[in-house]
Design a protein around this motif. Structure first.
Motif, PDB file in Angstrom:
ATOM      1  N   VAL A  17       1.093  -1.519   0.008  1.00 58.76           N
ATOM      2  CA  VAL A  17      -0.200   0.162  -0.230  1.00 58.76           C
ATOM      3  C   VAL A  17       1.132   1.423  -0.164  1.00 58.76           C
ATOM      4  O   VAL A  17       1.637   1.712   0.596  1.00 58.76           O
ATOM      5  N   PHE A  19       0.996   5.762   0.348  1.00 53.28           N
ATOM      6  CA  PHE A  19       0.223   6.467   0.431  1.00 53.28           C
ATOM      7  C   PHE A  19       0.828   7.816   0.452  1.00 53.28           C
ATOM      8  O   PHE A  19       1.436   8.408   0.334  1.00 53.28           O
ATOM      9  N   ARG A  21       0.485  11.747   0.415  1.00 51.39           N
ATOM     10  CA  ARG A  21      -0.304  13.429   1.602  1.00 51.39           C
ATOM     11  C   ARG A  21      -0.294  14.156   1.099  1.00 51.39           C
ATOM     12  O   ARG A  21       0.740  14.429   1.285  1.00 51.39           O
ATOM     13  N   TRP A  55      -3.599  10.120   8.818  1.00 51.25           N
ATOM     14  CA  TRP A  55      -4.692   9.016   8.474  1.00 51.25           C
ATOM     15  C   TRP A  55      -4.073   7.570   7.505  1.00 51.25           C
ATOM     16  O   TRP A  55      -4.403   7.716   6.232  1.00 51.25           O
ATOM     17  N   ILE A  56      -3.049   7.416   8.388  1.00 52.39           N
ATOM     18  CA  ILE A  56      -2.021   6.124   7.660  1.00 52.39           C
ATOM     19  C   ILE A  56      -2.138   4.946   8.892  1.00 52.39           C
ATOM     20  O   ILE A  56      -1.443   5.598   9.952  1.00 52.39           O
ATOM     21  N   CYS A  66      -6.899   3.387   5.636  1.00 51.55           N
ATOM     22  CA  CYS A  66      -5.234   4.893   5.355  1.00 51.55           C
ATOM     23  C   CYS A  66      -6.917   5.618   5.758  1.00 51.55           C
ATOM     24  O   CYS A  66      -8.611   5.201   4.939  1.00 51.55           O
ATOM     25  N   LEU A  68      -8.895   9.324   3.832  1.00 51.89           N
ATOM     26  CA  LEU A  68      -8.813  10.228   2.642  1.00 51.89           C
ATOM     27  C   LEU A  68      -9.664  10.874   2.815  1.00 51.89           C
ATOM     28  O   LEU A  68     -10.695  10.767   3.090  1.00 51.89           O
ATOM     29  N   CYS A 123      -9.717   0.075   4.858  1.00 49.71           N
ATOM     30  CA  CYS A 123      -9.389  -0.693   5.295  1.00 49.71           C
ATOM     31  C   CYS A 123      -8.971  -2.106   4.256  1.00 49.71           C
ATOM     32  O   CYS A 123     -10.336  -2.621   3.544  1.00 49.71           O
ATOM     33  N   THR A 131     -14.123   0.301   1.723  1.00 51.63           N
ATOM     34  CA  THR A 131     -14.006   1.191   1.892  1.00 51.63           C
ATOM     35  C   THR A 131     -15.610   1.409   1.996  1.00 51.63           C
ATOM     36  O   THR A 131     -16.498   1.342   1.478  1.00 51.63           O
ATOM     37  N   THR A 216       4.041   6.971   1.848  1.00 52.94           N
ATOM     38  CA  THR A 216       4.138   6.394   3.339  1.00 52.94           C
ATOM     39  C   THR A 216       4.005   4.873   2.457  1.00 52.94           C
ATOM     40  O   THR A 216       3.202   5.525   1.522  1.00 52.94           O
TER      41      THR A 216
END
Length: 266
Positions: A17, A19, A21, A55-56, A66, A68, A123, A131, A216
């Motif tokens: 995963v 991400f 930000r 956020w994560i 995660c 958003l 998740c 989600t 991340t």
């Protein structure tokens, strides 16, 4: 973005995963990822200084969270009955004891979200995930998904609809290839992509008031998860943090309700 990676030597499947930000340039820098013990679980996550939320995160059952920001049509936000007084960053810490993705989303339906701005929660683990979107008034139905192909979720403070199509097209080109196997290097390159003439729409976003402030990477295997973290200010990645798993991270995807293949990153 999220994808499955199968080890060619032993056939073990791990979750990857990544991400990006994006934040206002005026926002205080976050605290880098560190170990925490929350509600009986070992967790790795960064901390957002204004809210002390995140956020994560990844916990010791191999479940990745995660969050958003969701930026729906302005009129939807204007119809909110109450002003937002509670940070969205507190959503994930309240769910870290969940057994799996469906359990996390079920717990979210019981939470009081009326004081929060809109958001999407994702998740997932090595098998798939779930989600749901809070639009400021109601929580949309949970959508379960598998990881038979890479998936992407995206948002923008300019409006989610503005960035979805260009980022989706790029994601399809790089991450849903049919000519060869998609690799972790493809995922890394996707998250660093920037159009010189459209930096405000790019995955590595840049505007006068905001920009991508961190990346991340979480990788989950049956016995261990790791988290790596970069910021534009650092010349290299911070030391990767390892997290032993308490049990194999398996989450059955029971729903037949699927999102589209790109599932609308970064």
């Amino acid at each position: 973005t999220a994808m499955q990676v199968r080890d060619s030597a032993d056939g073990v499947v791990r979750l990857r995963v990544q991400f990006n930000r994006d934040e206002q340039r005026s926002r205080a820098p976050a605290q880098p990822p560190s170990f925490h013990h929350i509600n009986g679980h070992d967790v790795i996550m960064p901390i957002d200084n204004p809210s002390q939320g995140t956020w994560i995160a990844v916990q010791d059952h191999g479940l990745v969270f995660c969050l958003l920001n969701a930026n729906p049509h302005l009129r939807t936000v204007e119809r909110r009955a109450k002003p937002a007084t509670k940070s969205r960053g507190l959503v994930i810490p309240g769910l870290l004891s969940a057994a799996d993705a469906p359990d996390a989303l079920a717990r979210l339906t019981q939470a009081n979200l009326l004081s929060m701005q809109p958001f999407r929660l994702v998740c997932l683990n090595t098998q798939g995930g779930a989600t749901a979107v809070w639009d400021g008034q109601s929580l949309g139905r949970t959508t379960n998904f598998d990881l038979q192909e890479p998936c992407m979720f995206t948002s923008s403070g300019l409006g989610d609809a503005l960035v979805q199509q260009p980022r989706h097209d790029l994601f399809k080109q790089w991450m849903l290839r049919t000519d060869r196997v998609v690799t972790p290097a493809d995922q890394d390159a996707f998250h660093q992509h920037q159009w010189p003439e459209r930096t405000h729409l790019s995955v590595r976003m840049e505007r006068t008031d905001a920009c991508t402030v961190s990346w991340t990477l979480i990788e989950c295997a049956p016995c261990q998860a790791t988290l790596s973290y970069w910021t534009p200010q650092s010349s290299e990645c911070r030391p990767t943090l390892p997290l032993p798993m308490r049990r194999p991270s398996l989450v059955p995807v029971t729903s037949t309700d699927r999102e589209t293949s790109w599932r609308g990153a970064s």
